[in-house]
Structures are given as structure tokens and as C-alpha cells.
Design an enzyme around this catalytic site. Structure first.
Site, PDB file in Angstrom:
ATOM      1  N   SER A 126       0.800  -1.129   0.182  1.00  0.00           N
ATOM      2  CA  SER A 126      -0.141   0.088   0.120  1.00  0.00           C
ATOM      3  C   SER A 126       0.978   1.121   0.018  1.00  0.00           C
ATOM      4  O   SER A 126       0.372   2.116  -0.510  1.00  0.00           O
ATOM      5  CB  SER A 126      -1.064  -0.060   1.302  1.00  0.00           C
ATOM      6  OG  SER A 126      -0.315  -0.300   2.219  1.00  0.00           O
ATOM      7  N   HIS A 177       1.775   4.661   4.385  1.00  0.00           N
ATOM      8  CA  HIS A 177       0.584   5.283   3.526  1.00  0.00           C
ATOM      9  C   HIS A 177       0.897   6.966   3.072  1.00  0.00           C
ATOM     10  O   HIS A 177       1.109   7.496   2.027  1.00  0.00           O
ATOM     11  CB  HIS A 177      -0.703   5.102   4.033  1.00  0.00           C
ATOM     12  CG  HIS A 177      -1.135   3.663   4.003  1.00  0.00           C
ATOM     13  ND1 HIS A 177      -2.483   3.649   4.126  1.00  0.00           N
ATOM     14  CD2 HIS A 177      -0.549   2.651   3.858  1.00  0.00           C
ATOM     15  CE1 HIS A 177      -2.824   2.381   4.149  1.00  0.00           C
ATOM     16  NE2 HIS A 177      -1.729   1.761   3.756  1.00  0.00           N
TER      17      HIS A 177
END
Length: 193
Positions: A126, A177
Site C-alpha cells: 500500500s 501510506h
């Protein structure tokens, strides 16, 4: 741009880097769950563990980008890559796309190393996928004519939703992230193409 109408074979031919990355995701996931493989060895060897990284196991800055912690994790990240990767791979070409993906993931994992505790363990692509969002946002900000208004709105909306979910969902590497997104944005801002 984000609608997939290709057959499986066409997708692989048109987007070889995205296809290879998803293939690696699936292969490593299977290596961690199928009893014919040394599952624990794959998990222990390729996960990002900050303590091991500072003790010289530097491959752990890259390998977590391809490792996942469960079926829903690998499914969601691979689906995100299949949805958002092809447009960028087509724009940048395979080698530049791969560079953006890996460097974004590397930035996310380096930030995780410096910000999170030494005992912190992480896996998942991610951070690299957020890097793709960041690169798209840089295109929207600095080269408005490349993406249509509709595609720009889709990217901005999904990036905001994904960022909000980062703080809502449990067991998320928030650092990866955020820094993946920032890394991708900087790479996009520095790009001349």
C-alpha cells in the site's frame, strides 16, 4: 482510463509490469499459506522488521512491498494496483512505472524505519500504491492537460477516501501510506514527462 475491458491475455501484454507485480503478490502469498512451502520462513525472511533492518538486513526495505498478511490484504492491494497501475504504466512506460512504484514503496518503508519503533513489523504494497496516487496528484497539479477532468476527480476522490481509511482501519501502517503518497507526489513533481 480506470475501466478494465481487456481480456486476461491482453492485460498481461499491455501492462507487463503491473502483471508481474500482481503475480509476485500472489506467489508470495501462496508461499506463506500453502503447507508445501516453509511458510514461516517466507514470513520471517521477507517481512519488514525494523530491528533487523538496522542490523543490516536491508532487503527488508523492499521485500515487504510484495508481502501481504492475509487474503483480503493481498486481494485489496492487488485489485488497487490492477485498477490504478495500468494508466500510469501506459503513460510512463514500464521501466519508469516500476521505478515510481519501487521508490515510493522504499520511501514508505524508510519512513517506517525511522518513525515506528524498532519492534515494528510491516508488510504490504500500500505504500507503493499510495505512491501511484501521489504521482497522479502531481500530474493533476503540475500537468493539468494530461488527465481528463473526470479522471482527475476520480483520483482525488479515491486518494482522499483511502487517506481517511488509513486513520480509520486497524492495523494500518499510517506512516507508509503518508510517506508513500508524498514520495510519489515528489517523484511526479520532479518528472519532466
Amino acid at each position: 482510463m480506470f475501466t478494465r475491458t481487456e481480456s486476461f491475455r491482453e492485460f498481461i501484454r499491455f501492462y507487463p509490469i503491473v502483471s508481474i507485480i500482481v503475480g509476485i503478490h500472489i506467489a508470495l502469498y501462496l508461499f506463506t499459506i500453502l503447507p508445501i512451502f516453509p511458510n514461516l520462513w517466507f514470513i520471517e525472511t521477507f517481512s519488514g522488521i525494523n530491528l533487523y533492518i538496522i542490523n543490516g538486513e536491508y532487503w527488508r526495505l523492499i521485500t515487504p512491498i510484495f508481502m501481504h498478511s492475509g487474503f483480503s490484504h493481498v486481494l485489496f492491494n492487488s485489485f488497487s494496483l490492477i485498477l490504478f497501475g495500468p494508466g500510469l504504466e501506459r503513460m510512463l512506460g514500464g521501466s519508469r512505472f516500476l521505478l515510481v512504484y519501487l521508490v515510493s514503496g522504499l520511501i514508505a518503508n524508510i519512513a517506517t524505519l525511522f518513525i515506528e519503533p524498532l519492534t515494528y513489523t510491516h508488510v504490504g504494497s500500500s505504500g507503493a500504491i499510495f505512491g501511484l496516487f501521489g504521482y497522479y496528484i502531481a500530474i493533476i497539479v503540475f500537468r493539468k492537460n494530461i488527465l481528463s477532468k473526470q479522471n482527475s476527480q476520480i483520483i482525488i476522490t479515491l486518494a482522499i477516501i483511502s487517506l481517511v481509511m488509513t486513520f480509520v482501519e486497524p492495523n494500518i501502517n499510517i506512516t507508509a501510506h503518508i510517506f508513500g503518497l508524498l514520495g510519489g507526489f515528489v517523484l511526479g513533481a520532479l518528472s519532466k514527462k
